[in-house]
Each structure stands twice: as C-alpha cells, then as structure tokens.
Design a protein around this motif. Structure first.
Motif, PDB file in Angstrom:
ATOM      1  N   ALA A  35       0.852  -1.192   0.000  1.00  0.00           N
ATOM      2  CA  ALA A  35       0.000   0.000   0.000  1.00  0.00           C
ATOM      3  C   ALA A  35       0.879   1.231   0.000  1.00  0.00           C
ATOM      4  N   ASP A  36       0.398   2.256  -0.678  1.00  0.00           N
ATOM      5  CA  ASP A  36       1.050   3.562  -0.637  1.00  0.00           C
ATOM      6  C   ASP A  36      -0.056   4.612  -0.630  1.00  0.00           C
ATOM      7  N   GLY A  37       0.263   5.827  -0.954  1.00  0.00           N
ATOM      8  CA  GLY A  37      -0.738   6.892  -0.923  1.00  0.00           C
ATOM      9  C   GLY A  37      -1.779   6.817  -2.014  1.00  0.00           C
ATOM     10  N   TRP A  38      -1.546   5.996  -3.034  1.00  0.00           N
ATOM     11  CA  TRP A  38      -2.476   5.919  -4.167  1.00  0.00           C
ATOM     12  C   TRP A  38      -3.201   4.589  -4.270  1.00  0.00           C
ATOM     13  N   TYR A  39      -2.496   3.475  -4.018  1.00  0.00           N
ATOM     14  CA  TYR A  39      -3.074   2.155  -4.242  1.00  0.00           C
ATOM     15  C   TYR A  39      -2.821   1.216  -3.071  1.00  0.00           C
ATOM     16  N   ALA A  40      -3.723   0.256  -2.937  1.00  0.00           N
ATOM     17  CA  ALA A  40      -3.550  -0.872  -2.026  1.00  0.00           C
ATOM     18  C   ALA A  40      -3.665  -2.134  -2.878  1.00  0.00           C
ATOM     19  N   GLN A  63      -3.998  -1.594   6.050  1.00  0.00           N
ATOM     20  CA  GLN A  63      -2.671  -1.862   6.598  1.00  0.00           C
ATOM     21  C   GLN A  63      -2.071  -3.072   5.896  1.00  0.00           C
ATOM     22  N   VAL A 109      -6.788   3.991  -3.216  1.00  0.00           N
ATOM     23  CA  VAL A 109      -6.914   4.352  -1.801  1.00  0.00           C
ATOM     24  C   VAL A 109      -7.919   5.488  -1.617  1.00  0.00           C
ATOM     25  N   GLN A 110      -8.018   6.401  -2.596  1.00  0.00           N
ATOM     26  CA  GLN A 110      -8.960   7.509  -2.488  1.00  0.00           C
ATOM     27  C   GLN A 110     -10.406   7.020  -2.481  1.00  0.00           C
ATOM     28  N   ASP A 112     -11.144   3.846   4.481  1.00  0.00           N
ATOM     29  CA  ASP A 112     -10.093   3.770   5.490  1.00  0.00           C
ATOM     30  C   ASP A 112      -8.799   3.350   4.790  1.00  0.00           C
ATOM     31  N   SER A 113      -7.670   3.621   5.414  1.00  0.00           N
ATOM     32  CA  SER A 113      -6.390   3.211   4.834  1.00  0.00           C
ATOM     33  C   SER A 113      -6.091   1.779   5.249  1.00  0.00           C
TER      34      SER A 113
END
Length: 127
Positions: free
Chosen positions: A69-74, A96, A88-89, A93-94
């Motif tokens: 995961a990063d700021g754009w994709y999981a 883990q 991710v947008q 939720d983010s």
C-alpha cells in the motif's frame, strides 16, 4: 450493422485497414494504460511476488491480505497468483499491509467484524 457502427463510434472496436466494406474485419481496441495503472504496477512489482494484477471493481467483494500500500493504491491478494489494485482515495479507510480484509464498495471489513454482519442466526455446533 448499427451495432458494429455503435461499437466503432464508442471506440471499442476499429476496422482493420485494407478490408472491404462487405468483408470488413474489426479488432478490439484495448484501452491504453494510464499513468495511474503504471503506478499500481510499479507498487505491485516492488512486492517481488509472482502473479497478475488487475484493477479492482468496486461492486465485487474481494477477500484476502493486503500485500502492499502507498498513498495511491492498495494491492490485495485474492487468489494464489491473482492480485487487485484498489484506489486508496475510493476506500473509506487506509488498509494496513499484512491485514486480511474484505473490501466491497470502498468499505474495508476486518475478519472479526465480518462475523457480525448479516443475520444473527445461531449456528449448530459441528460434531
């Protein structure tokens, strides 16, 4: 003829050059990869796992561990060599890395919360 003309107009198919009107052949037009999908592919390649990466369809429920995961994709493993990339947008939720979750319509559900969903029927113990 109208169906084919509609598909050509939408850009889903293109006529193969050099084919005549009556004997025209068509090829499926594959969508160009965007910069976003390149970013998801790069994240997937950083995991050093074998398999195929597909974009996630929000209306399908995916179960499995988050492998990156990063700021754009999981990136989620959904089968032995099958992975999906969630934006991710679009998630509530983010996720883990390492968590085993279900993702459906942007909602992340942890396994302990999955048991409380749905009907509250008592199950008979298995012998």
């Amino acid at each position: 003829g109208r169906d084919i003309a509609g598909l050509v107009e939408m850009g889903a198919i293109t006529r193969v050059p050099g084919t005549a009107t009556r004997n025209a052949r068509y090829a499926i037009t594959l969508p160009r990869q965007s910069q976003d999908s390149d970013r998801a592919q790069a994240l997937f390649q950083s995991t050093d796992t074998d398999g195929r990466l597909y974009p996630a369809n929000p209306s399908i429920r995916y179960d499995g561990p988050i492998v990156a995961a990063d700021g754009w994709y999981a990136i989620q493993r959904v089968a032995s060599q099958t992975f999906v990339a969630h934006s991710v947008q679009a998630l509530d939720d983010s996720p883990q890395v390492g968590a085993v979750v279900s993702i459906h319509h942007g909602h992340i559900i942890a396994p302990e919360r999955q048991e409380t969903r749905g009907m509250n029927k008592k199950r008979k113990p298995t012998p």
